[in-house]
Write a protein that holds these residues in place. Structure first.
Motif: not given
Length: 348
Positions: A33-42, A191-193, A262-265, A332-335
């Motif tokens: 869930a954290s990775l989804i929240h951080v990445t989804r706005a980007k 919500q933060v990295e 990696a996450p966010a890659g 393709v962006r990975l969450y």
């Protein structure tokens, strides 16, 4: 850039718009869930963001915004910013209402704003040092970055009554809810990295002495206004939006390509169909991804289709008609993924 001096009547601040949050299953793995929240706005790296400037504003204000976009882009990021003269063609629509303060929506939230509405506003002169910082700040929100002083890693303890008194009065004249939303509220850790606090960030407000209880030095001395992008600002924007590779691997029909991310890659692949027909592009594996398909038109990627499977038990999939002899790019962006090397993308 010159460090702004405090105006005689006090600082005027950005009133960032509330950020949307995806509806995720309540029992979802917290790390997922954290990775989804951080990445989804980007944004997907490689996106071209078109911006429109309200034409009634003075030309000097227009130029200040262009300069701020140029400062971000000149870092060598993978995003591009293109000015257009038609609001209907713009993802980012910029107004200059001097009675509405300065604000922006965050990241991809701009895509959900009705086309006749602004996604960013500048409420004061941008030709001053503080105005130039404000322009960089609001664009930072559009890139998906929150307020740095609300970073939970900062450890700021506020004198809440003094903060409320300061910001409900002029020149900001905010409601208590606005003060809590923009200053007193801490971002949740998801919500933060995970970054350390950067008080020099362009996404950080300046603060006068007496508003902060701890760390003591900032309560005593205050926090000065940033003088442009900090070193951490540069590092983080390039982490999310690195410069694009000039030569991309090819995604051939019927052949899956493993994604070692990696996450966010992000993975980028080119598609050059030899037959005009309907195609499917999809991901496979236990992972949350954002998949976007662009067509290259006159050297610019034009969005065709996209799918976001984050937080669900399915994979991203788009179906679209591609034409022989044209060039397309799959991004393709990975969450999140259960394990490295367990995700693939395929064209068929």
């Amino acid at each position: 850039m010159t460090r702004p001096d405090r105006p005689a009547d006090g600082w005027t601040y950005c009133d960032v718009r509330p950020q949307s949050r995806p509806a995720l299953p309540p029992d979802l793995n917290p790390r997922r869930a954290s990775l989804i929240h951080v990445t989804r706005a980007k944004w997907v790296n490689g996106t071209v963001l078109h911006y429109w400037l309200e034409p009634s504003a003075p030309s000097a204000q227009h130029q200040a915004v262009r300069d701020a976009f140029g400062t971000w882009e000149d870092l060598g990021i993978g995003l591009r910013f293109v000015e257009v003269d038609d609001a209907d063609r713009a993802e980012v629509r910029i107004a200059f209402d001097q009675g509405a303060g300065s604000w922006s929506y965050v990241g991809k939230d701009v895509l959900g704003i009705p086309q006749h509405e602004a996604t960013m506003n500048f409420g004061w002169d941008l030709t001053t040092p503080w105005g130039a910082v404000t322009a960089l700040h609001e664009i930072g929100h559009t890139l998906g970055f929150p307020h740095e002083h609300q970073n939970p890693n900062a450890g700021i303890v506020w004198d809440e009554q003094r903060v409320l008194q300061e910001f409900t009065g002029p020149p900001n004249s905010w409601t208590e809810d606005q003060v809590r939303h923009n200053i007193l509220r801490k971002l949740s850790p998801e919500q933060v990295e995970g970054s350390a606090w950067d008080p020099e960030s362009v996404m950080h407000y300046p603060f006068d002495p007496g508003l902060i209880v701890s760390p003591e030095q900032y309560g005593r001395d205050g926090i000065p206004a940033p003088d442009g992008l900090s070193g951490d600002d540069r590092e983080w924007v390039l982490r999310w939006y690195p410069g694009l590779e000039p030569d991309l691997p090819t995604l051939e029909p019927g052949r899956s390509v493993p994604l070692e991310l990696a996450p966010a890659g992000q993975a980028d692949l080119v598609v050059r169909p030899t037959a005009t027909r309907e195609y499917r592009v999809g991901t496979f594996g236990d992972a949350d991804t954002l998949l976007v398909l662009f067509e290259e038109v006159d050297g610019e990627p034009v969005f065709l289709a996209g799918d976001d499977d984050s937080g669900t038990d399915r994979n991203a999939l788009v179906t679209v008609r591609l034409r022989a002899g044209r060039s397309y790019v799959v991004r393709v962006r990975l969450y999140w993924a259960w394990a490295a090397g367990t995700t693939a993308v395929m064209l068929w």
